[in-house]
Each structure stands twice: as structure tokens, then as C-alpha cells.
Write a protein that holds these residues in place. Structure first.
Motif, PDB file in Angstrom:
ATOM      1  N   TRP A 189       8.084  -5.140   0.432  1.00 35.61           N
ATOM      2  CA  TRP A 189       8.247  -5.313  -1.011  1.00 35.61           C
ATOM      3  C   TRP A 189       7.601  -6.624  -1.423  1.00 35.61           C
ATOM      4  O   TRP A 189       7.804  -7.660  -0.775  1.00 35.61           O
ATOM      5  CB  TRP A 189       9.733  -5.343  -1.389  1.00 35.61           C
ATOM      6  CG  TRP A 189      10.469  -4.100  -0.993  1.00 35.61           C
ATOM      7  CD1 TRP A 189      10.939  -3.779   0.253  1.00 35.61           C
ATOM      8  CD2 TRP A 189      10.792  -2.981  -1.836  1.00 35.61           C
ATOM      9  NE1 TRP A 189      11.545  -2.532   0.237  1.00 35.61           N
ATOM     10  CE2 TRP A 189      11.471  -2.030  -1.038  1.00 35.61           C
ATOM     11  CE3 TRP A 189      10.587  -2.695  -3.196  1.00 35.61           C
ATOM     12  CZ2 TRP A 189      11.939  -0.823  -1.533  1.00 35.61           C
ATOM     13  CZ3 TRP A 189      11.066  -1.485  -3.703  1.00 35.61           C
ATOM     14  CH2 TRP A 189      11.726  -0.563  -2.881  1.00 35.61           C
ATOM     15  N   ASN A 199       7.465  -8.986  -4.696  1.00 40.01           N
ATOM     16  CA  ASN A 199       8.088  -9.198  -6.010  1.00 40.01           C
ATOM     17  C   ASN A 199       8.769  -7.919  -6.521  1.00 40.01           C
ATOM     18  O   ASN A 199       8.512  -7.440  -7.630  1.00 40.01           O
ATOM     19  CB  ASN A 199       7.066  -9.731  -7.016  1.00 40.01           C
ATOM     20  CG  ASN A 199       6.581 -11.110  -6.580  1.00 40.01           C
ATOM     21  OD1 ASN A 199       7.284 -11.832  -5.872  1.00 40.01           O
ATOM     22  ND2 ASN A 199       5.375 -11.479  -6.975  1.00 40.01           N
ATOM     23  N   ASN A 200       9.606  -7.375  -5.647  1.00 38.73           N
ATOM     24  CA  ASN A 200      10.425  -6.195  -5.955  1.00 38.73           C
ATOM     25  C   ASN A 200       9.643  -4.897  -6.150  1.00 38.73           C
ATOM     26  O   ASN A 200      10.184  -3.934  -6.671  1.00 38.73           O
ATOM     27  CB  ASN A 200      11.312  -6.434  -7.190  1.00 38.73           C
ATOM     28  CG  ASN A 200      12.308  -7.530  -6.914  1.00 38.73           C
ATOM     29  OD1 ASN A 200      12.828  -7.635  -5.798  1.00 38.73           O
ATOM     30  ND2 ASN A 200      12.547  -8.383  -7.897  1.00 38.73           N
TER      31      ASN A 200
END
Ligand code: DC
Length: 231
Positions: free
Chosen positions: A83, A85-86
Motif C-alpha cells: 500500500w 498512501n493507503n
């Protein structure tokens, strides 16, 4: 628990396309350990660099970028998911455009420092198989078992080319070979944590071994280390 009660750290290093991640994944599965593919983290940084047009050769600009990069690994039934930044970038980080710059990005000391710190935290609980380039030398110099994979260049080219074909990416074997050679050169000559075999690593030539044969060798080595640990 098939392997005794004490968990160990296993480091697997080697050149690109020698089968490190495949072996690390299957060994971790057999031992019921966590498998961490550390290259994915350098790939995620490279993806950010490309998508945000960061001039990674500018130390300050890269440092600024690192302040905005949050890499997180999750471990699901089918393995590691990366992942950035999400955002799930597991598939994007495997694209050929990443291969073009990842070795270059990985030479940067500020990038390495950030990744290594995060990787070391993952080893706290032990019971981990981590593959990469500097795992046995820098990330876990105290690893209980260190493997160093090598493979004949032609076999590596064939392996990487097939991998790309299976993903529907059509590149010539010549181009694959060029990219592998360039990455070998960058990875092994960089000044910060160059790719090299740790003195206490066991070398395995995977050129003519099937994945199952490689797994058996690695598993037997791991079992003997674990047996020693529980004595
Ligand atoms: O294993 P891989 O091909 O996904 O790794 C991509 C690049 O990341 C590789 O060219 C060098 C770098 N890398 C590194 O410098 N240190 C690691 N521990 C893992 C990968």
C-alpha cells in the motif's frame, strides 16, 4: 507447530530473477512464517517518484517526497499486498516502467534509511522470511539463517521474460537481458549497502533446480537451525 517453538529470522538475498521471492514465499508458508518481499517497498517509492514527477537525484526534493510517502504492507491469504498512501499498488509496482528506475531510486541513502528502519521493525517478533538485496548484510546482520541465491544469466532472462509474457507484457529477451544486467550493475556497485553475499550466507545456485527442490534445500537448512535453537 511443525518446527519447534522458537522462531527465527531468515534472510534471502540475491540478484534479480534468481527466484528469491518465490522461494521466500513458499518457505514462509511451509514454516508458517511471515514473508516480506522488501523489494516491493523500493518499488512503491519508485512509483511515487514517477507519479509525482519527483527529481529523485535531488536530495532535498527526494527527502521532501519521502515525508509524504507512507508505505504499508498487509499480509493476506494470497501473500503480501503493498500500500502506498493507503492505495493498493501491488500490481502497479510490478509494471516495467518501475523496473526502469527502481535500482536507481534504491541507491539513495535517505530512501534506504527509511526502508531499512521499517523492515527492522517487522523482524521484532521473528518468524519472518525477508527477501531482498541487503537483508543478510544490513537489515538483519544477526539473521539466524542467510541464503544467497545465484542463477545463470540466461536462466534469469528466460524466467523474467516468461513472467512478463504471462502478464501480457511483450518485450524482447534482449531488452530483458539489458535491464537485468543494468540492474545487477547498479545494485552491486552502489556505495550504500551494495548487493553482496554475507560471509555467513549459504549460496544456492537455482539455475537447474525446480522450485520444489529449492524449497526442500531451504526448508532442511531452516529446520536444522531451528533444531539447534531449541536444544
Ligand atoms: O527484488 P525486486 O526486483 O523487486 O527489487 C527491486 C529493486 O529494489 C532492486 O533492483 C534493488 C532494490 N532493492 C534493494 O535495493 N534492497 C532490497 N532489500 C530489496 C530491493
Amino acid at each position: 507447530m511443525p518446527t519447534g517453538h522458537r522462531k527465527i529470522i531468515i534472510a534471502i538475498d540475491g540478484y534479480s530473477a534468481c527466484g528469491k521471492s518465490t522461494l521466500a514465499r513458499s518457505l514462509a508458508k511451509r514454516l508458517r512464517y511471515l514473508h516480506v518481499d522488501s523489494g516491493a517497498m523500493y518499488r512503491a517509492v519508485s512509483l511515487y517518484v514517477l507519479e509525482h514527477k519527483v527529481n529523485h537525484r535531488d536530495v532535498d526534493e527526494m527527502q521532501q517526497a519521502l515525508n509524504h510517502i507512507n508505505i504499508h504492507l498487509s499480509f493476506e491469504k494470497d501473500g503480501q499486498v503493498t500500500w502506498l498512501n493507503n492505495e493498493n499498488v501491488e500490481s502497479a509496482i510490478r509494471e516495467p516502467r518501475i523496473n526502469e528506475i527502481v535500482s536507481d531510486v534504491s541507491t539513495l541513502s535517505n530512501v534506504r534509511k527509511a526502508m531499512v528502519a521499517q523492515q527492522r521493525r517487522m523482524g521484532k517478533e521473528k518468524g519472518i522470511v525477508m527477501d531482498g538485496r541487503d537483508i543478510g548484510t544490513v537489515v538483519f546482520p544477526e539473521a539466524d539463517l542467510k541464503l544467497f541465491l545465484v542463477s545463470a544469466l540466461e536462466v534469469r532472462v528466460e524466467r523474467r521474460w516468461l513472467e512478463l509474457q504471462n502478464k501480457g507484457i511483450d518485450v524482447s529477451k534482449e531488452k530483458v537481458k539489458e535491464n537485468l544486467l543494468l540492474r545487477d550493475q547498479i545494485d552491486s556497485t552502489r556505495s550504500d549497502s551494495p548487493l553482496r553475499k554475507a560471509e555467513d550466507a549459504t549460496e544456492i545456485d537455482t539455475s537447474y533446480l525446480t522450485p520444489d527442490e529449492q524449497l526442500q534445500i531451504a526448508y532442511d537448512l531452516a529446520r536444522s537451525v531451528i533444531a539447534r535453537e531449541v536444544e
